[in-house]
Design a protein around this motif. Structure first.
Motif, PDB file in Angstrom:
ATOM      1  N   MET A 194     -10.532  19.541   8.747  1.00  0.00           N
ATOM      2  CA  MET A 194     -11.543  18.526   8.512  1.00  0.00           C
ATOM      3  C   MET A 194     -11.782  18.279   7.019  1.00  0.00           C
ATOM      4  SD  MET A 194     -12.089  17.555  11.442  1.00  0.00           S
ATOM      5  CE  MET A 194     -11.684  18.161  13.074  1.00  0.00           C
ATOM      6  N   THR A 195     -11.771  19.342   6.228  1.00  0.00           N
ATOM      7  CA  THR A 195     -12.085  19.179   4.811  1.00  0.00           C
ATOM      8  C   THR A 195     -10.907  18.650   4.004  1.00  0.00           C
ATOM      9  OG1 THR A 195     -11.602  21.545   4.506  1.00  0.00           O
ATOM     10  CG2 THR A 195     -13.904  20.900   4.771  1.00  0.00           C
ATOM     11  N   ILE A 196      -9.692  18.762   4.520  1.00  0.00           N
ATOM     12  CA  ILE A 196      -8.548  18.137   3.843  1.00  0.00           C
ATOM     13  C   ILE A 196      -8.756  16.620   3.790  1.00  0.00           C
ATOM     14  CG2 ILE A 196      -6.066  17.651   4.021  1.00  0.00           C
ATOM     15  CD1 ILE A 196      -5.763  20.478   5.221  1.00  0.00           C
ATOM     16  N   GLY A 197      -9.400  16.085   4.831  1.00  0.00           N
ATOM     17  CA  GLY A 197      -9.703  14.653   4.830  1.00  0.00           C
ATOM     18  C   GLY A 197     -10.634  14.259   3.702  1.00  0.00           C
ATOM     19  N   SER A 198     -11.553  15.165   3.309  1.00  0.00           N
ATOM     20  CA  SER A 198     -12.460  14.844   2.210  1.00  0.00           C
ATOM     21  C   SER A 198     -11.717  14.763   0.884  1.00  0.00           C
ATOM     22  CB  SER A 198     -13.580  15.890   2.130  1.00  0.00           C
ATOM     23  OG  SER A 198     -13.073  17.150   1.720  1.00  0.00           O
ATOM     24  N   ILE A 199     -10.609  15.497   0.758  1.00  0.00           N
ATOM     25  CA  ILE A 199      -9.787  15.393  -0.446  1.00  0.00           C
ATOM     26  C   ILE A 199      -9.234  13.981  -0.576  1.00  0.00           C
ATOM     27  CG2 ILE A 199      -7.646  16.172  -1.544  1.00  0.00           C
ATOM     28  CD1 ILE A 199      -8.110  18.918  -0.385  1.00  0.00           C
ATOM     29  N   ALA A 200      -8.744  13.444   0.561  1.00  0.00           N
ATOM     30  CA  ALA A 200      -8.191  12.092   0.535  1.00  0.00           C
ATOM     31  C   ALA A 200      -9.251  11.060   0.182  1.00  0.00           C
ATOM     32  CB  ALA A 200      -7.563  11.763   1.891  1.00  0.00           C
ATOM     33  N   LEU A 213       1.498  12.373  -6.916  1.00  0.00           N
ATOM     34  CA  LEU A 213       1.188  13.802  -6.786  1.00  0.00           C
ATOM     35  C   LEU A 213       0.182  14.055  -5.678  1.00  0.00           C
ATOM     36  CD1 LEU A 213       1.279  16.740  -7.781  1.00  0.00           C
ATOM     37  CD2 LEU A 213      -0.501  16.151  -9.443  1.00  0.00           C
ATOM     38  N   VAL A 214      -0.870  13.231  -5.616  1.00  0.00           N
ATOM     39  CA  VAL A 214      -1.900  13.399  -4.586  1.00  0.00           C
ATOM     40  C   VAL A 214      -1.302  13.177  -3.203  1.00  0.00           C
ATOM     41  CG1 VAL A 214      -4.116  12.565  -3.738  1.00  0.00           C
ATOM     42  CG2 VAL A 214      -3.693  12.679  -6.194  1.00  0.00           C
ATOM     43  N   THR A 215      -0.440  12.171  -3.049  1.00  0.00           N
ATOM     44  CA  THR A 215       0.181  11.872  -1.758  1.00  0.00           C
ATOM     45  C   THR A 215       1.028  13.036  -1.272  1.00  0.00           C
ATOM     46  OG1 THR A 215       0.248   9.506  -2.290  1.00  0.00           O
ATOM     47  CG2 THR A 215       1.688  10.275  -0.524  1.00  0.00           C
ATOM     48  N   VAL A 216       1.895  13.558  -2.138  1.00  0.00           N
ATOM     49  CA  VAL A 216       2.778  14.668  -1.760  1.00  0.00           C
ATOM     50  C   VAL A 216       1.967  15.903  -1.402  1.00  0.00           C
ATOM     51  CG1 VAL A 216       4.577  16.235  -2.575  1.00  0.00           C
ATOM     52  CG2 VAL A 216       4.716  13.792  -3.104  1.00  0.00           C
ATOM     53  N   LEU A 217       0.966  16.213  -2.214  1.00  0.00           N
ATOM     54  CA  LEU A 217       0.154  17.410  -1.973  1.00  0.00           C
ATOM     55  C   LEU A 217      -0.618  17.318  -0.660  1.00  0.00           C
ATOM     56  CD1 LEU A 217      -1.336  18.288  -5.488  1.00  0.00           C
ATOM     57  CD2 LEU A 217       0.211  19.690  -4.116  1.00  0.00           C
ATOM     58  N   ILE A 266      -4.605   4.011   4.930  1.00  0.00           N
ATOM     59  CA  ILE A 266      -3.189   4.282   5.212  1.00  0.00           C
ATOM     60  C   ILE A 266      -2.789   5.652   4.673  1.00  0.00           C
ATOM     61  CG2 ILE A 266      -2.225   3.222   3.118  1.00  0.00           C
ATOM     62  CD1 ILE A 266      -0.032   2.053   4.942  1.00  0.00           C
ATOM     63  N   ALA A 267      -3.464   6.131   3.616  1.00  0.00           N
ATOM     64  CA  ALA A 267      -3.189   7.476   3.110  1.00  0.00           C
ATOM     65  C   ALA A 267      -3.560   8.528   4.145  1.00  0.00           C
ATOM     66  CB  ALA A 267      -3.952   7.712   1.804  1.00  0.00           C
ATOM     67  N   MET A 268      -4.718   8.343   4.802  1.00  0.00           N
ATOM     68  CA  MET A 268      -5.131   9.269   5.856  1.00  0.00           C
ATOM     69  C   MET A 268      -4.140   9.249   7.017  1.00  0.00           C
ATOM     70  SD  MET A 268      -7.974  10.952   5.173  1.00  0.00           S
ATOM     71  CE  MET A 268      -8.705  11.335   6.768  1.00  0.00           C
ATOM     72  N   GLN A 284       0.820  -1.205   0.000  1.00  0.00           N
ATOM     73  CA  GLN A 284       0.000   0.000   0.000  1.00  0.00           C
ATOM     74  C   GLN A 284       0.858   1.260   0.000  1.00  0.00           C
ATOM     75  OE1 GLN A 284      -2.225  -0.948   3.521  1.00  0.00           O
ATOM     76  NE2 GLN A 284      -3.996  -1.696   2.378  1.00  0.00           N
ATOM     77  N   MET A 285       1.933   1.262   0.793  1.00  0.00           N
ATOM     78  CA  MET A 285       2.816   2.418   0.843  1.00  0.00           C
ATOM     79  C   MET A 285       3.486   2.642  -0.511  1.00  0.00           C
ATOM     80  SD  MET A 285       2.679   4.005   3.722  1.00  0.00           S
ATOM     81  CE  MET A 285       4.201   4.940   3.726  1.00  0.00           C
ATOM     82  N   LYS A 286       3.883   1.561  -1.182  1.00  0.00           N
ATOM     83  CA  LYS A 286       4.501   1.691  -2.498  1.00  0.00           C
ATOM     84  C   LYS A 286       3.539   2.327  -3.489  1.00  0.00           C
ATOM     85  CE  LYS A 286       7.976  -2.012  -2.533  1.00  0.00           C
ATOM     86  NZ  LYS A 286       8.370  -3.298  -3.168  1.00  0.00           N
ATOM     87  N   SER A 287       2.268   1.918  -3.416  1.00  0.00           N
ATOM     88  CA  SER A 287       1.291   2.449  -4.365  1.00  0.00           C
ATOM     89  C   SER A 287       1.052   3.941  -4.149  1.00  0.00           C
ATOM     90  CB  SER A 287      -0.031   1.679  -4.251  1.00  0.00           C
ATOM     91  OG  SER A 287      -0.656   1.935  -3.004  1.00  0.00           O
ATOM     92  N   LEU A 288       1.213   4.421  -2.897  1.00  0.00           N
ATOM     93  CA  LEU A 288       1.022   5.843  -2.621  1.00  0.00           C
ATOM     94  C   LEU A 288       2.125   6.698  -3.235  1.00  0.00           C
ATOM     95  CD1 LEU A 288      -0.109   5.852   1.127  1.00  0.00           C
ATOM     96  CD2 LEU A 288      -1.535   6.121  -0.899  1.00  0.00           C
ATOM     97  N   PHE A 289       3.302   6.121  -3.425  1.00  0.00           N
ATOM     98  CA  PHE A 289       4.437   6.881  -3.955  1.00  0.00           C
ATOM     99  C   PHE A 289       4.789   6.483  -5.375  1.00  0.00           C
ATOM    100  CE2 PHE A 289       4.814   7.278   0.644  1.00  0.00           C
ATOM    101  CZ  PHE A 289       5.068   8.637   0.777  1.00  0.00           C
TER     102      PHE A 289
END
Length: 536
Positions: A439-445, A301-305, A456-458, A290-295
Motif C-alpha cells: 500500500m505504501t509503495i503507491g504513496s511513493i508514486a 530512475l523513479v519508474t525503474v525503481l 499510468i505510472a501506477m 505518457q509512456m515516453k515521459s516515464l522512461f
C-alpha cells in the motif's frame, strides 16, 4: 474592457498544495476516505474470494484441481490485460468516472457469476472480474491522495491500506458462517442449482454495488482538472471542500487564483495540438506520450525503481502468501501423524500423498485454519494502523523500506520452521509487512510522479507487480512438493532486494513555482521559476 488586464492580489494566489491545505480538514475528507475504504474492501474481496468460493464450488460443479488453478490464473490475467487501459482512461477521462463504471460493472459480473452453471462461464467471469477490479487497484490511491494536503497524503494512503487487510479478515469469517449452510441449497428452474457459495458471491457483490452508487455523489479530483488546464473547475471543487469542512460559504475560500504548473501547461498545449480522427486515437497517442515521459529523464530512475520494488513485493505477497495456508495444513497433519517428531519444511512434501487419499468434497472449514487466517489478518491490521500513525513523522520511503526488509527476512526464515505455531508467528509478520509495503509503495508514486502521468505510472507498477505474482505462483507450484527450499529462498532474496532498492528512492520532486506580480501601467508581469527536480 475586454482587453483590460486582470489584476491579482498576491494573498489570493496559491499553488495546488497550499490551496488544498487552506480547505481545512474535516467532513469532506472523512467521506472521501470512507468511499475509498469501501472501494478497497471490494478490491480485497475480489482478490481473496477464490480461496473460499471455488473449493466449495468444486464440489457442486465437479471440476478438477487443474481447472481450479486456471480459474485463479484467469483473474490475474484479466488484471494484467487492463493495467494500462485504466491508467490512460483515468488520466484522460477522470478518476471518478472510471471508478464508478468499473465498480458497477464488476458488481453485476459477480452477481451473474453466482448463477452460472458451468466452469467455462466462471472462467470468463473471473477474467472480467480481474479486468475490471484492476481499475480501483490502480486508481483509488491516486484519487484519495489528490484530495489530501501534503502532510497527510502518505498517512491517508497507509490508512486506506488497512481496509484491504480488513477485507481479508472479513472473508474467512463470512466463509466460515455462510459456506457450510446446507439449508440454502435449492434448484431454480432446470439449470441453476443454488448453493451457499453462490450466496457468498452475491453478498460480496452488494458492498461493491453500493460503492459504485456512492461515487456518483463524489467530485472529480481537483488536481485532475488542474492537470487538464481547467483551473476554474479545480477551484470550484476546492471551494466545495472548504465549505463542507468549515461550514463557511464557498466564496469565502481565500484562494482566488492558482499558480500554473509550467510543465502541466506545456503538456496540455501539446495534447491540445493533437489532431486525430477520433477520441480513441487521441487517447492512444496520449498514452504513447505518457509512456515516453516515464522512461525519460528525470522520471526514468523513479519508474525503474518503483516497478522493480512492486515486482518484488507482489512476488512475495501473492506467491508465498497464497501458499501459507497450505503450509499450515501440512504442519498440522504432520504433528497429528508424528506427534513426537520435529519436521523440517522439506519433509512436509511427503504429506501430499496422505492428503490426496483423504480428499472429501465437503464445503466445511477447519476451525484451526480459520483461526490462523484471522490471526494473520488481525496482525496485518494492527501493523497497518501503527504504520499509518507514524507515517506523518517519517519520509514516505521509510515504511516500504523497513517492511520490505522484514518481509524478506521472515520469508527466508520459513525454511527453518519446525512447528505450526512458529509458522503462524512468521506468517503473520510476513503478511503484515508485505501488505503494508504494497500500500505504501503507491504513496511513493503519488509523491514523485507528476499528476499528468501518475495514473499510468501506477498501472505500470501494478503490471510488473502482477507479473511478479504470476511468476512466484508458478515457481511454488513447480517446486513446492519436491524442492520447496528453492522458491522460499528465491522469494526471500527477491523481497530483500526490493527493500534495499528503497534506499535509492529519491526525495520528493521540488516544484518551486513562484510568481511575482507587479502592477505597472496596467500590465501584469509574471515570472515563473524553473521546474527543479532534486535527488537528495
Amino acid at each position: 474592457m475586454g482587453n483590460s488586464p486582470e489584476f491579482f492580489d498576491l494573498k489570493d494566489l496559491s499553488d495546488y498544495d497550499r490551496a488544498v491545505k487552506k480547505t481545512g480538514y474535516g467532513r469532506f475528507h472523512y467521506e472521501i476516505l470512507a468511499v475509498s475504504a469501501m472501494s478497497i474492501l471490494s478490491m480485497g474481496f475480489q482478490n481473496g474470494l477464490s480461496s473460499y468460493v471455488f473449493p466449495a464450488a468444486q464440489c457442486d460443479l465437479n471440476f478438477s484441481s487443474f481447472e481450479l488453478g486456471i480459474l485463479n490464473t484467469a483473474f490475474m490475467i484479466g488484471g494484467i490485460a487492463s493495467c494500462f487501459l485504466w491508467g490512460v482512461l483515468a488520466d484522460n477521462l477522470g478518476r471518478k468516472k472510471i471508478l464508478f463504471i468499473t465498480h458497477l460493472i464488476d458488481a453485476i459480473v459477480t452477481i451473474v457469476c453466482s448463477v452460472l452453471p458451468s466452469v467455462n462461464n466462471l472462467l470468463v467471469c473471473r477474467f472480467l472480474n480481474g479486468f475490471l477490479i484492476g481499475a480501483p487497484g490502480s486508481i483509488i490511491f491516486t484519487y484519495v491522495a489528490e484530495f489530501q494536503p501534503p502532510k497527510y497524503r502518505s498517512p491517508v494512503v497507509c490508512c486506506c491500506g488497512i481496509f484491504f487487510t480488513i477485507s481479508w479478515l472479513i472473508l474467512p469469517l463470512l466463509a466460515y458462517f455462510i459456506l457450510p449452510l446446507e439449508n440454502v441449497r435449492f434448484t431454480l428452474g432446470n439449470f441453476i442449482f443454488f448453493a451457499p457459495w453462490r450466496l457468498f458471491l452475491i453478498i460480496l457483490a452488494v458492498p461493491e454495488l453500493l460503492t459504485a452508487l456512492w461515487f456518483l455523489r463524489m467530485p472529480e479530483s481537483p488536481k485532475f482538472f488542474l492537470a487538464k488546464g481547467s483551473q476554474a473547475k479545480c477551484l470550484t471543487i476546492l471551494r466545495k471542500m472548504y465549505s463542507i469542512n468549515t461550514g463557511e460559504h464557498p466564496d469565502q475560500f481565500p484562494v482566488k487564483h492558482l499558480v500554473s504548473d509550467m510543465k502541466t501547461d506545456m503538456q496540455h498545449q501539446v495534447s491540445d495540438n493533437i489532431v486525430c480522427s477520433g477520441k480513441l486515437m487521441r487517447i492512444l497517442i496520449s498514452m504513447k506520450q505518457q509512456m515516453k515521459s516515464l522512461f525519460r529523464f528525470p522520471l526514468l530512475l523513479v519508474t525503474v525503481l518503483t516497478c522493480t520494488i512492486m515486482f518484488a513485493n507482489m512476488f512475495g505477497m501473492f506467491g508465498l502468501g497464497l501458499w501459507l495456508p497450505e503450509i499450515f495444513v501440512r504442519f498440522d497433519q504432520f504433528e497429528k501423524l508424528y506427534p513426537n517428531a520435529t519436521p523440517s519444511i522439506t519433509e512436509l512434501s511427503a504429506l501430499v500423498k496422505v492428503n490426496d487419499k483423504n480428499l472429501s468434497c465437503e464445503a466445511t472449514f477447519d476451525a484451526s485454519v480459520t483461526f490462523n487466517t484471522v490471526v494473520i489478518a488481525a496482525t496485518s491490521l494492527v501493523f497497518n494502523f501503527i504504520c499509518s500513525v507514524i507515517a506523518t513523522k517519517l519520509h514516505f520511503k521509510v515504511i516500504p523500506l523497513v517492511t520490505m526488509l522484514i518481509g524478506g527476512a521472515t520469508s527466508a526464515s520459513i525454511y527453518f520452521l519446525t512447528s505450526s505455531l512458529q509458522n503462524l508467528v512468521v506468517a503473520s509478520l510476513f503478511q503484515a509487512s508485505m501488505i503494508t509495503a504494497n500500500m505504501t509503495i503507491g504513496s511513493i508514486a503519488v509523491e514523485l510522479f507528476p499528476t499528468k502521468v501518475v495514473g499510468i505510472a501506477m498501472c505500470l507498477m501494478m503490471f510488473f507487480g502482477r507479473l511478479g505474482a504470476m511468476a512466484s505462483s508458478f515457481l511454488f507450484g513447480l517446486y513446492m512438493d519436491t524442492q520447496c527450499h528453492i522458491p522460499i529462498f528465491i522469494v526471500g532474496g527477491v523481497v530483500l532486494l526490493g527493500g534495499l532498492l528503497c534506499f535509492l528512492v529519491p526525495k520528493k520532486s521540488n516544484r518551486s513555482m513562484e510568481r511575482t506580480l507587479s502592477i505597472t501601467t496596467g500590465i501584469e508581469v509574471a515570472v515563473l521559476s524553473g521546474y527543479d527536480v532534486k535527488f537528495r
